[in-house]
Design a protein around this motif. Structure first.
Motif, PDB file in Angstrom:
ATOM      1  N   ASP A 121       9.736  49.027 -35.567  1.00 51.66           N
ATOM      2  CA  ASP A 121       8.934  48.095 -36.364  1.00 51.66           C
ATOM      3  C   ASP A 121       7.465  48.495 -36.380  1.00 51.66           C
ATOM      4  OD1 ASP A 121      10.380  46.329 -37.809  1.00 51.66           O
ATOM      5  OD2 ASP A 121      10.053  44.589 -36.503  1.00 51.66           O
ATOM      6  N   ARG A 122       6.964  49.024 -35.250  1.00 48.65           N
ATOM      7  CA  ARG A 122       5.576  49.477 -35.218  1.00 48.65           C
ATOM      8  C   ARG A 122       5.363  50.629 -36.210  1.00 48.65           C
ATOM      9  NH1 ARG A 122       2.289  47.418 -31.500  1.00 48.65           N
ATOM     10  NH2 ARG A 122       3.154  46.315 -29.695  1.00 48.65           N
TER      11      ARG A 122
ATOM     12  N   SER B  93       5.402  49.340 -39.717  1.00 45.20           N
ATOM     13  CA  SER B  93       4.222  48.557 -40.086  1.00 45.20           C
ATOM     14  C   SER B  93       3.111  49.436 -40.633  1.00 45.20           C
ATOM     15  CB  SER B  93       3.733  47.758 -38.882  1.00 45.20           C
ATOM     16  OG  SER B  93       3.239  48.615 -37.861  1.00 45.20           O
TER      17      SER B  93
ATOM     18  N   LEU C  92       5.206  41.675 -36.334  1.00 47.48           N
ATOM     19  CA  LEU C  92       4.425  42.042 -35.151  1.00 47.48           C
ATOM     20  C   LEU C  92       3.182  41.177 -34.971  1.00 47.48           C
ATOM     21  CD1 LEU C  92       4.594  45.931 -35.391  1.00 47.48           C
ATOM     22  CD2 LEU C  92       5.675  44.511 -33.661  1.00 47.48           C
TER      23      LEU C  92
END
Length: 426
Positions: free
Chosen positions: A112-113, A116, A134
């Motif tokens: 997910d980081r 993003s 996040l």
């Protein structure tokens, strides 16, 4: 289930109340001891009984509560389940949507980081939803949102800044007044003595003078205060309003009688000497001069020095500046100035600091030449059943006066010239 280590608020509150009652009793007994080790008056005895009963009631409530907490501690352990290999893990409640995103593994979090920000070189486009997951803010709740359930605890005993000791009256001694009838009473005093002289010749008349005995009048004065208090104020308050009220009435009685005696004592003395210079030599000269005047007027050697707080400060500063250690009494007590205490001797005479004496007051004399009589009625109460009230009063009778005002002498402080005059050398 996680072990609950939060203290029981009911037990904490009751323990604080019990500690406050014990501290109240300690303060009351300390007050009595500081007041010359006198006997307890009726109001103080009533306060002790009320405090003891309140402590017993609190202990009765605490016992089952503490037993329950012991049972809770023995049973309040984490619920566990067995997994492969004999390991055990603690079961936890399923996370809610408001707890934020839940990731199955660290790898999912890292993915997910990356999403993003995006990684075009490896074929991962930027995903705004990942950034939102996040950075999504969780609503915060502070005490500003819960004023209705925030308690306002009362910690410790009631703060009562008052010094109800009676150093002047204690130093003069209290004589009983309870068995003396009438609004006034008198003390006989010799105002003219007989005469004895040398016989001028045989069979000549000897010196002769009649003995005259007159009376000194001692009018009685009544001191007291009254408060009307509701029964609810007695039963519902914590710390108890009754104990606070009765103690304060007794303290105010002590202040009123001390203030009246201090005023009468200071204003009734007319002769005085002045300190020439505010140093040891000046004060020594003034003290001995005042002692001589007091002896000449009362035919009693002075045995006490009384002073107001401001004069205690001046006398102490003079002594400490010279680093003087005053001579101790024969019993080994006293003999020093001390900024932490009003006690001490000056030239082998007990110095009594009476805060309610007028400012700039120093008196030298014999305490036997001033008499103070008193009977304390103590606490008087009347029940008002029609309004669920209690009217409570505290009072007493007192009378005081000089046997010989000339047996005392005041000392006026040195007059310090203005700063400009000192600089000019005038």
């Amino acid at each position: 289930m996680v072990t609950n280590c939060t203290p029981n608020p009911v037990i904490s509150r009751l323990e604080e109340q019990r500690e406050a009652q014990v501290e109240f009793v300690d303060n009351l007994l300390s007050h009595v001891e500081d007041d010359g080790g006198r006997d307890l008056v009726d109001a103080e005895q009533g306060n002790l009984v009320a405090a003891r009963e309140r402590i017993a009631a609190i202990d009765a409530q605490l016992k089952p509560l503490r037993e329950f907490e012991t049972l809770r501690a023995s049973a309040d352990t984490a619920t566990t389940r067995a997994v492969g290999g004999g390991a055990r893990v603690t079961e936890r409640a399923a996370p809610s949507a408001e707890d934020g995103p839940v990731y199955d593994s660290p790898g999912a979090l890292l993915l997910d980081r990356v999403r993003s920000f995006g990684a075009p070189k490896i074929g991962i486009a930027r995903d705004p939803a990942a950034a939102e997951r996040l950075t999504r803010a969780v609503a915060k709740m502070t005490t500003a949102e819960t004023p209705g359930i925030l308690p306002t605890p009362i910690v410790g005993p009631v703060i009562n800044i008052i010094d109800a000791r009676r150093p002047l009256i204690t130093s003069l001694g209290v004589r009983p007044l309870g068995n003396i009838p009438g609004k006034t009473f008198s003390r006989p005093i010799v105002t003219q003595h007989t005469k004895v002289g040398v016989q001028t010749a045989e069979k000549t008349e000897l010196a002769s003078q009649a003995l005259k005995v007159e009376s000194l009048e001692f009018p009685k004065a009544t001191y007291g205060g009254v408060v009307n208090v509701s029964r609810q104020d007695i039963d519902w308050t914590d710390p108890g309003a009754w104990n606070i009220l009765t103690t304060d009435l007794a303290d105010q009685y002590g202040l009123a009688t001390e203030a009246a005696t201090a005023t009468a004592f200071a204003t009734g003395i007319t002769q005085s000497v002045t300190v020439a210079t505010n140093d040891l030599a000046g004060w020594a000269t003034a003290l001995y001069s005042a002692a001589a005047k007091a002896y000449a007027g009362g035919q009693r050697m002075p045995d006490t020095i009384w002073c107001s707080v401001d004069m205690w400060a001046i006398m102490g500063a003079v002594c400490d500046t010279a680093r003087l250690m005053l001579p101790p009494r024969a019993d080994g007590n006293g003999g020093t100035q001390d900024i932490t205490s009003f006690s001490g001797d000056v030239f082998n005479a007990p110095r009594i600091v009476a805060p309610l004496l007028p400012e700039k007051t120093v008196i030298v004399g014999s305490k036997s030449l001033y008499e103070y009589y008193e009977v304390q009625l103590g606490l008087i109460q009347a029940i008002e059943p029609s309004i669920l009230g209690v009217e409570v009063a505290y009072g007493g009778y007192a009378a005081s006066g000089f046997l010989e005002p000339k047996g005392f002498c005041k000392i006026a402080p040195a007059v310090v010239p203005p700063v400009e005059t000192q600089k000019a050398g005038k």
